[in-house]
Scaffold this motif. Sequence first.
Motif, PDB file in Angstrom:
ATOM      1  N   SER A 294       0.837  -1.208   0.000  1.00 17.20           N
ATOM      2  CA  SER A 294       0.000   0.000   0.000  1.00 17.20           C
ATOM      3  C   SER A 294       0.867   1.251   0.000  1.00 17.20           C
ATOM      4  CB  SER A 294      -0.921   0.004   1.222  1.00 17.20           C
ATOM      5  OG  SER A 294      -1.807  -1.085   1.187  1.00 17.20           O
ATOM      6  N   ARG A 295       1.972   1.199   0.719  1.00 18.19           N
ATOM      7  CA  ARG A 295       2.882   2.355   0.741  1.00 18.19           C
ATOM      8  C   ARG A 295       3.418   2.638  -0.655  1.00 18.19           C
ATOM      9  NH1 ARG A 295       7.964   2.153   4.731  1.00 18.19           N
ATOM     10  NH2 ARG A 295       6.415   2.744   6.306  1.00 18.19           N
ATOM     11  N   ILE A 298       0.731   4.337  -2.640  1.00 21.18           N
ATOM     12  CA  ILE A 298       0.582   5.734  -2.221  1.00 21.18           C
ATOM     13  C   ILE A 298       1.686   6.592  -2.846  1.00 21.18           C
ATOM     14  CG2 ILE A 298       0.654   7.295  -0.244  1.00 21.18           C
ATOM     15  CD1 ILE A 298      -0.583   4.994   1.411  1.00 21.18           C
ATOM     16  N   SER A 299       2.916   6.037  -2.871  1.00 17.76           N
ATOM     17  CA  SER A 299       4.032   6.768  -3.482  1.00 17.76           C
ATOM     18  C   SER A 299       3.784   7.001  -4.969  1.00 17.76           C
ATOM     19  CB  SER A 299       5.344   5.993  -3.290  1.00 17.76           C
ATOM     20  OG  SER A 299       5.639   5.867  -1.918  1.00 17.76           O
ATOM     21  N   GLU A 302       1.327   9.806  -5.405  1.00 18.11           N
ATOM     22  CA  GLU A 302       1.968  11.108  -5.186  1.00 18.11           C
ATOM     23  C   GLU A 302       2.788  11.527  -6.399  1.00 18.11           C
ATOM     24  OE1 GLU A 302       2.606  11.448  -0.375  1.00 18.11           O
ATOM     25  OE2 GLU A 302       4.058  10.268  -1.519  1.00 18.11           O
ATOM     26  N   GLU A 307      -2.742  14.935  -5.224  1.00 18.04           N
ATOM     27  CA  GLU A 307      -2.422  15.597  -3.970  1.00 18.04           C
ATOM     28  C   GLU A 307      -3.700  15.813  -3.160  1.00 18.04           C
ATOM     29  OE1 GLU A 307      -0.475  19.205  -4.929  1.00 18.04           O
ATOM     30  OE2 GLU A 307       1.344  18.254  -5.716  1.00 18.04           O
ATOM     31  N   ILE A 311      -4.730  11.999   0.660  1.00 15.58           N
ATOM     32  CA  ILE A 311      -3.506  11.239   0.418  1.00 15.58           C
ATOM     33  C   ILE A 311      -2.593  11.288   1.644  1.00 15.58           C
ATOM     34  CG2 ILE A 311      -1.345  11.198  -0.902  1.00 15.58           C
ATOM     35  CD1 ILE A 311      -3.576   9.941  -2.398  1.00 15.58           C
ATOM     36  N   GLU A 312      -2.461  12.463   2.233  1.00 13.37           N
ATOM     37  CA  GLU A 312      -1.614  12.617   3.417  1.00 13.37           C
ATOM     38  C   GLU A 312      -2.152  11.785   4.586  1.00 13.37           C
ATOM     39  OE1 GLU A 312       1.287  14.085   3.673  1.00 13.37           O
ATOM     40  OE2 GLU A 312       1.192  14.579   1.530  1.00 13.37           O
ATOM     41  N   LYS A 315      -1.518   8.130   3.894  1.00 16.52           N
ATOM     42  CA  LYS A 315      -0.103   7.818   4.104  1.00 16.52           C
ATOM     43  C   LYS A 315       0.218   7.709   5.596  1.00 16.52           C
ATOM     44  CE  LYS A 315       4.563   9.452   3.003  1.00 16.52           C
ATOM     45  NZ  LYS A 315       5.359  10.527   2.370  1.00 16.52           N
ATOM     46  N   ASN A 318      -1.330   4.516   7.011  1.00 16.44           N
ATOM     47  CA  ASN A 318      -0.576   3.341   6.569  1.00 16.44           C
ATOM     48  C   ASN A 318       0.719   3.190   7.380  1.00 16.44           C
ATOM     49  OD1 ASN A 318      -0.572   1.270   4.190  1.00 16.44           O
ATOM     50  ND2 ASN A 318       1.535   2.003   4.349  1.00 16.44           N
ATOM     51  N   ASP A 319       1.441   4.294   7.544  1.00 16.67           N
ATOM     52  CA  ASP A 319       2.692   4.256   8.319  1.00 16.67           C
ATOM     53  C   ASP A 319       2.420   3.895   9.782  1.00 16.67           C
ATOM     54  OD1 ASP A 319       4.107   4.902   6.083  1.00 16.67           O
ATOM     55  OD2 ASP A 319       4.260   7.054   6.544  1.00 16.67           O
TER      56      ASP A 319
END
Length: 494
Positions: A294-295, A298-299, A302, A307, A311-312, A315, A318-319
């Motif tokens: 998933s990361r 997301i990258s 981006e 944007e 999205i933020e 992210k 997910n982290d």
Amino acid sequence: MLLIVIILMVLSSIIFLCFARNRRSLLIFLMTASLALFITSILIYVAKKGGIANETSLLLFGFSSIRNIMQYLPLTLGQLGYLVALGRFIFPLILIINALDFSYFDFAVRMRKKAYIFAVLPIISLVLYIPKIFESLVSKNNIILKAFVYGSRCWIFLYIIIALFIMVYEYFSITSLFFRRRFIPKILLLASVAIIYSLYAPQDPAQIYLFYRNDYMWMLGLWYINSGLSTPLYFIVMVLSILCSIIGFISLIKYMSTILDQEREEVVLKQKAKAASVGVSAFVHGTKNELLASRVLISRLEKSGVEGSDIENLKALNDNLITRMQRLYSTLREQTIKLSLVSLESVINKALELSYSSHSDLCVEVLSYDKNLLILASSFELAEAISNIIINGWEAMKQKGKIEVVVKIERLWISISILDRGPGIPKSLRKKIWEPFYSSKNSSSNWGMGMYYTRKIVNSHLGSIRFEDRKGGGTVFQILLPRYGRIRGGLQKE
């Protein structure tokens, strides 16, 4: 009756020794065994001497068959007298050692390593009361006989007074009500056996050695079956003996059950954690791979120019989940932790920082404490454990009110208490809160690992954690950690 209760006390200490194979259980066994040896040897002498009423026999022996067995045991006066000497002179020494082992004020801790000093008089007495040595010294010298009798009696009662003083001083040195209550069975155990022993301690082995010399019988013991003793006083003595025996037996059972319950609970938690870790390992491995994938997605989003706050947030979520997975895995698999000398203030401040990062509206009051205290700790892990309790208390109060943090010194320990005004913990849930994956909160972000993790971290710091109801409502969690001195021109131990 007296003999039966004493035997039950010894059997209980043997069971305790079998389950909890440590120094303390051994000392308790030696104390009860030496008392049993002393009382039993006296009762054998009483049975052989004869001339006691049936009522007296019932109180002392319980059953006439027991008295008959003792009466015809093949023992000489010398052998029987030295059995009395062994129990009589060993018990006060073990009593003092037990009192020191139960106590944690500075003097008691220092004296544990010098307990051999208290062994000098018992050893000298045991040597002097060896039948052949005793007979050669006192056969023609009544002054030496009196010195033996009164000298041994003096140091015996001095030892008993010292042991009881240590226990009483320790009791009043404890500032936590919780630990005072936990100390009560210990002080009752030692006090009850000391009283039983004291009632019969005047029984000198010399009376048995010199059975056929009537000149000095009056000063050597056996007062408890003296014909001159009034009936009411005799009744009081017998009842006191049996009552103290029962109190000692109950106190020993209470203390044993507390220790064994703790060990049983620890074993159960380890078994549950071990079983859980098998499934967690596979779960974490698979889920972590998906989160890493998933990361990557997301990258890519981006980089493609997508944007926005969504999205933020995605992210960050997910982290956060990856971090939780890593922490969950390490919590169950981590077997070692690196400790170093740190200031308690830095750990408390880090715990507050972690708590505020989770709940910005958190209200915590840390009462004034010695900022120079040192502990042996892994700062982040211990701070996270403290933070878990603070956050749980804050959420239990529905994020209203104030969490209090109280730091005190309990002799060799540092006590960190976290107090809340929440609804408290129901009795039905009290043993479950330490279990892995148990949570009373209906939350998708709570996996029930916080309190398990907290307990594990505290235990790995050579400490302990417990909780109790707070007066006026709420809960008090108390963490005990070994104290390693104070800061003096840097991080240095006392």
